[in-house]
Motif scaffolding. Structure first.
Motif, PDB file in Angstrom:
ATOM      1  N   GLN A 181     -21.665   5.860   2.086  1.00  0.00           N
ATOM      2  CA  GLN A 181     -21.001   6.182   3.021  1.00  0.00           C
ATOM      3  C   GLN A 181     -20.715   4.421   3.249  1.00  0.00           C
ATOM      4  O   GLN A 181     -19.928   3.855   3.713  1.00  0.00           O
ATOM      5  CB  GLN A 181     -22.248   5.895   4.543  1.00  0.00           C
ATOM      6  CG  GLN A 181     -21.614   7.437   5.120  1.00  0.00           C
ATOM      7  CD  GLN A 181     -22.422   7.717   6.148  1.00  0.00           C
ATOM      8  OE1 GLN A 181     -23.305   6.988   6.551  1.00  0.00           O
ATOM      9  NE2 GLN A 181     -23.040   8.668   6.531  1.00  0.00           N
ATOM     10  N   ARG A 182     -21.895   3.674   2.185  1.00  0.00           N
ATOM     11  CA  ARG A 182     -21.497   2.116   2.340  1.00  0.00           C
ATOM     12  C   ARG A 182     -20.969   1.579   0.901  1.00  0.00           C
ATOM     13  O   ARG A 182     -20.393   0.825   0.793  1.00  0.00           O
ATOM     14  CB  ARG A 182     -22.693   1.662   2.134  1.00  0.00           C
ATOM     15  CG  ARG A 182     -22.964   1.235   3.561  1.00  0.00           C
ATOM     16  CD  ARG A 182     -24.062   0.268   3.665  1.00  0.00           C
ATOM     17  NE  ARG A 182     -24.664   0.795   5.263  1.00  0.00           N
ATOM     18  CZ  ARG A 182     -25.856   0.537   5.721  1.00  0.00           C
ATOM     19  NH1 ARG A 182     -26.543  -0.743   4.990  1.00  0.00           N
ATOM     20  NH2 ARG A 182     -27.249   0.520   7.041  1.00  0.00           N
ATOM     21  N   ASN A 240       1.004  -1.349   0.135  1.00  0.00           N
ATOM     22  CA  ASN A 240      -0.203  -0.433  -0.049  1.00  0.00           C
ATOM     23  C   ASN A 240       0.909   1.305   0.266  1.00  0.00           C
ATOM     24  O   ASN A 240       0.157   2.342  -1.074  1.00  0.00           O
ATOM     25  CB  ASN A 240      -0.795   0.142   1.193  1.00  0.00           C
ATOM     26  CG  ASN A 240      -1.912  -0.618   0.956  1.00  0.00           C
ATOM     27  OD1 ASN A 240      -2.669  -1.048  -0.528  1.00  0.00           O
ATOM     28  ND2 ASN A 240      -2.943  -0.809   2.405  1.00  0.00           N
ATOM     29  N   SER A 264     -11.917  -5.679  -7.621  1.00  0.00           N
ATOM     30  CA  SER A 264     -12.383  -4.815  -7.660  1.00  0.00           C
ATOM     31  C   SER A 264     -12.986  -4.154  -8.813  1.00  0.00           C
ATOM     32  O   SER A 264     -12.485  -2.944  -8.771  1.00  0.00           O
ATOM     33  CB  SER A 264     -11.101  -4.154  -7.002  1.00  0.00           C
ATOM     34  OG  SER A 264     -10.782  -4.013  -5.514  1.00  0.00           O
ATOM     35  N   LEU A 297     -13.956   2.947  -4.023  1.00  0.00           N
ATOM     36  CA  LEU A 297     -12.535   3.460  -4.046  1.00  0.00           C
ATOM     37  C   LEU A 297     -11.565   3.848  -4.341  1.00  0.00           C
ATOM     38  O   LEU A 297     -10.145   5.056  -4.505  1.00  0.00           O
ATOM     39  CB  LEU A 297     -13.465   4.316  -3.056  1.00  0.00           C
ATOM     40  CG  LEU A 297     -14.314   4.923  -2.168  1.00  0.00           C
ATOM     41  CD1 LEU A 297     -15.148   5.199  -0.632  1.00  0.00           C
ATOM     42  CD2 LEU A 297     -15.486   5.933  -3.245  1.00  0.00           C
ATOM     43  N   ASN A 298     -10.653   2.264  -3.733  1.00  0.00           N
ATOM     44  CA  ASN A 298      -9.148   2.817  -3.788  1.00  0.00           C
ATOM     45  C   ASN A 298      -9.024   2.589  -5.451  1.00  0.00           C
ATOM     46  O   ASN A 298      -7.872   3.035  -6.131  1.00  0.00           O
ATOM     47  CB  ASN A 298      -9.051   0.976  -2.932  1.00  0.00           C
ATOM     48  CG  ASN A 298      -8.516   1.448  -1.691  1.00  0.00           C
ATOM     49  OD1 ASN A 298      -8.557   2.414  -1.256  1.00  0.00           O
ATOM     50  ND2 ASN A 298      -8.209   0.480  -1.141  1.00  0.00           N
ATOM     51  N   PRO A 343     -17.928   0.643  -1.587  1.00  0.00           N
ATOM     52  CA  PRO A 343     -16.905  -0.246  -0.642  1.00  0.00           C
ATOM     53  C   PRO A 343     -16.028   0.525  -0.784  1.00  0.00           C
ATOM     54  O   PRO A 343     -15.524   1.006  -1.831  1.00  0.00           O
ATOM     55  CB  PRO A 343     -17.192  -1.648  -1.557  1.00  0.00           C
ATOM     56  CG  PRO A 343     -18.454  -1.511  -2.197  1.00  0.00           C
ATOM     57  CD  PRO A 343     -19.109  -0.480  -2.023  1.00  0.00           C
ATOM     58  N   GLN A 344     -14.626  -0.075  -0.120  1.00  0.00           N
ATOM     59  CA  GLN A 344     -13.242   0.787   0.514  1.00  0.00           C
ATOM     60  C   GLN A 344     -13.171   0.304  -1.416  1.00  0.00           C
ATOM     61  O   GLN A 344     -11.922   1.362  -2.040  1.00  0.00           O
ATOM     62  CB  GLN A 344     -12.484  -0.042   1.141  1.00  0.00           C
ATOM     63  CG  GLN A 344     -11.275   1.462   1.982  1.00  0.00           C
ATOM     64  CD  GLN A 344     -11.499   2.390   1.758  1.00  0.00           C
ATOM     65  OE1 GLN A 344     -12.552   3.573   2.024  1.00  0.00           O
ATOM     66  NE2 GLN A 344     -10.911   3.773   0.744  1.00  0.00           N
ATOM     67  N   ASP A 345     -13.286  -0.595  -1.770  1.00  0.00           N
ATOM     68  CA  ASP A 345     -12.542  -1.558  -2.878  1.00  0.00           C
ATOM     69  C   ASP A 345     -12.452   0.081  -4.758  1.00  0.00           C
ATOM     70  O   ASP A 345     -11.754   0.136  -5.135  1.00  0.00           O
ATOM     71  CB  ASP A 345     -13.152  -2.247  -3.573  1.00  0.00           C
ATOM     72  CG  ASP A 345     -12.531  -3.729  -2.552  1.00  0.00           C
ATOM     73  OD1 ASP A 345     -11.698  -3.205  -1.635  1.00  0.00           O
ATOM     74  OD2 ASP A 345     -13.000  -4.738  -2.794  1.00  0.00           O
ATOM     75  N   ASP A 352      -0.873   5.169   1.647  1.00  0.00           N
ATOM     76  CA  ASP A 352      -0.949   5.035   2.528  1.00  0.00           C
ATOM     77  C   ASP A 352      -0.150   6.103   2.368  1.00  0.00           C
ATOM     78  O   ASP A 352       1.301   5.473   1.423  1.00  0.00           O
ATOM     79  CB  ASP A 352      -0.848   3.742   3.183  1.00  0.00           C
ATOM     80  CG  ASP A 352      -1.987   3.368   4.785  1.00  0.00           C
ATOM     81  OD1 ASP A 352      -1.892   4.286   4.734  1.00  0.00           O
ATOM     82  OD2 ASP A 352      -2.255   2.291   4.862  1.00  0.00           O
ATOM     83  N   ARG A 379      -8.775   5.502  -6.411  1.00  0.00           N
ATOM     84  CA  ARG A 379      -7.291   6.320  -5.860  1.00  0.00           C
ATOM     85  C   ARG A 379      -6.511   5.635  -6.752  1.00  0.00           C
ATOM     86  O   ARG A 379      -5.149   6.803  -7.386  1.00  0.00           O
ATOM     87  CB  ARG A 379      -7.338   6.118  -4.552  1.00  0.00           C
ATOM     88  CG  ARG A 379      -8.302   6.820  -3.339  1.00  0.00           C
ATOM     89  CD  ARG A 379      -7.998   6.931  -2.219  1.00  0.00           C
ATOM     90  NE  ARG A 379      -6.664   6.844  -2.134  1.00  0.00           N
ATOM     91  CZ  ARG A 379      -6.064   6.707  -0.645  1.00  0.00           C
ATOM     92  NH1 ARG A 379      -6.682   5.812   0.132  1.00  0.00           N
ATOM     93  NH2 ARG A 379      -4.981   6.762  -0.572  1.00  0.00           N
TER      94      ARG A 379
END
Lengths: 264, 313
Positions: free
Chosen positions: B209-210, A54, A89, B216-217, B212-214, A60, B220
């Motif tokens: 809010q729900r 990460n 993902s 958003l990753n 999934p972080q995936d 991070d 990013r």
């Protein structure tokens, strides 16, 4: 002055602030990766190998130390590093094509027109053998195929480094072996520089030039680095009878199960 | 019969006439082989039709099974209703209401002055109010939900107010509306607005809010622009939640409009119901109840249908 190394991790620490106080995830990490090299990070769960990945991905920020990718200091995530996540993902509302296209468009739309972007997307999907499923949605294809799309997406942007976070961990053994072979071929074709997190000893020895073995966390660091000098192209069946292969395998197993024995 | 057909077919081949008249041994074998093949084919066809018939029968059976309990329920309901009319004589029975409904719905769009219009106009007037109030609520509530879901500070800032106001009965807002707008119609729309905004805000915010972080990753690591993040990730991910909010809102709005119209008057199904109470036409009151139920059901089914089209998992 250009650095001879493609990816440099220099004296990196990562600490997290938790309710119980400071938690040192990893410390004193020094790593040099050459262009075109395949590096595996291996260790027991909780050893901070994903934390390190990460940091390289820029998701991070390191508490101390410097990370440099292709001559530029890593200050955040960016398309010079392609990431394949453990659980694929993919965006479920986009087709496989559109999932890859999203990445291609981001990186190349400033210099190329739509037909070229589409051609890049198709080429990436062809490389992972998914031309036939290009216009399907992720829920219509198998787990192995989803992971291939993930690899296609990461490679489509021509990253300086390909980062894989236990990419085959969620797959069954046969599919995993098949995808490992595919990855060997793709990496050979594209001459990619790869950093891969894994907890599978066979996978690490089969794929890597260098296996970075990490000590147990908390406060994990690099225990040993093993150079795997098996000739390429590598073949799973031939390696099964190769004494060097077993020697490397034994070295990793010894590190994991005798030097860094994990209390279950 | 199949054998004759085969010989006929062979006769048409020129030069083979004598073969047909006096078949050579190998020709006989050929004929039997062909016949056997045709019989097999016919049997196969037979089996297929039988299978099709059985499938059709099974499908019919499952259809009957899914419809029959509902029909039985309706029948019992009608019988109870009929029975009730013997005890409470002022309530008209199903037959009488049906006759009245047929008359009413045969001319739904007539106009005899502001207080006497066809039931179609009344339904449309109510739907228009709901549409306006609900549309305005969506316009404000959905973006507000996105903001509240995206920014934690805003969430903490608004959550006490929302928690406080949400349980308030929508009709409690009517006097405020009457006071501000000084007219019945905007006041009714205001009530619909205020009651249908909460489910949309809350569900949209929860959806954001729900995420999934995936996902958003992915945004990013690719460094996607805010616009791409919104159109390709945020909006599609939140859509199912948003539609749940919309569905709840529509339900509440349709519940409330009837009550609001009873108080404000004008044209509308709620007002019409109240008017018929004043006229003591009980059949019409019952018709109004069923009409309100039916329209509510249709609204909800339409939204369920839309929501299904955006389900990905």
């Amino acid at each position: 002055m250009s650095n001879p190394f493609h990816l440099v991790v220099d004296n990196v620490d990562k600490r997290f602030n938790t309710k119980q106080g400071e938690f040192i995830a990893i410390r004193d990490i020094n790593l040099r990766v050459q262009r075109g090299e395949f590096t595996a990070l291996i260790g027991h769960s909780g050893c901070g190998k994903s934390t390190l990945l990460n940091l390289i991905a820029g998701l991070d920020v390191a508490t101390n130390g410097v990370l440099v990718c292709a001559g530029r200091e890593i200050s955040g995530p960016g398309p010079d590093r392609g990431v394949v996540f453990q659980n694929h993902s993919l965006l479920p509302w986009l087709t496989c094509f559109d999932n890859v296209y999203l990445a291609v468009e981001r990186v190349f739309s400033s210099t190329e027109k739509k037909p070229q972007l589409a051609a890049r997307t198709e080429a990436a999907l062809k490389m992972v053998g998914l031309t036939h499923a290009m216009h399907k949605h992720p829920n219509e294809i198998s787990g192995g195929m989803k992971q291939r799309v993930g690899i296609a997406r990461a490679l489509s942007i021509e990253p300086a480094v390909l980062l894989l976070d236990e990419p085959f961990g969620a797959l069954d053994a046969l599919t995993r072996a098949h995808l490992q072979d595919e990855l060997l071929r793709i990496v050979a074709d594209t001459k990619s520089t790869v950093v891969m997190v894994t907890h599978d000893v066979d996978e690490a020895v089969l794929l890597s030039d260098k296996i970075v073995m990490m000590t147990n966390g908390p406060s994990a660091t690099i225990g040993e680095i093993l150079d795997v000098q098996l000739p390429r192209p590598r073949d799973r069946l031939e390696l099964a009878e190769n004494t060097d292969y077993h020697h490397y395998r034994k070295a990793v197993v010894e590190f994991l199960y005798s030097k860094q024995k994990k209390a279950a | 019969m199949t054998a004759t057909l085969t010989i006929d077919a062979m006769l048409t081949t020129p030069g083979d006439a004598f073969v047909a008249a006096m078949p050579a041994p190998e020709a006989v074998v050929e004929i039997t082989a062909l016949t056997a093949k045709q019989i097999a084919a016919a049997a196969d066809r037979e089996a297929q039709t039988q299978l099709a018939v059985r499938r059709r029968r099974e499908r019919l059976a499952s259809l009957v099974q899914s419809i029959v309990p509902g029909l039985v329920g309706i029948l019992i309901f009608l019988l109870l209703w009929q029975g009730l009319t013997h005890v409470a004589t002022q309530i008209p029975g199903p037959a009488k209401v049906w006759d009245s409904a047929v008359k009413l719905f045969s001319d739904p769009f007539y106009r005899k002055g502001p207080n006497d219009q066809g039931i179609g106009w009344n339904i449309l007037a109510s739907l228009q109010r709901v549409g306006l109030g609900f549309g305005l609520a969506a316009l404000v509530g959905i973006p507000a939900g996105f903001m509240i879901g995206r920014f934690e500070y805003l969430n903490r800032m608004t959550s006490p107010i929302i928690s406080l106001l949400r349980p308030v009965s929508p009709l409690a807002w009517l006097p405020i509306g009457l006071m501000v707008f000084k007219a019945a119609n905007p006041a009714a729309i205001w009530v619909i607005f205020i009651c249908s905004i909460w489910p949309m805000i809350i569900n949209t915010a929860t959806g954001v809010q729900r995420i999934p972080q995936d996902y958003l990753n992915v945004a990013r690591v690719l460094n996607l622009s805010e616009w791409k993040v919104f159109t390709k990730i945020l909006f599609p991910a939140v859509l199912p939640y948003m539609l749940t909010g919309v569905k709840l809102s529509i339900g509440v709005a349709w519940l409330v409009i009837v009550a609001a119209e009873m108080l404000t008057g004008g044209v509308g199904i709620g007002f019409w119901l109240w008017d018929e109470w004043n006229n003591l036409v009980v059949e019409h009151i019952i018709i109004a109840i069923f009409t309100i139920g039916l329209v509510g059901l249709l609204l909800e089914q339409a939204l369920i249908w839309i929501a299904k089209r955006f389900q990905f998992d």
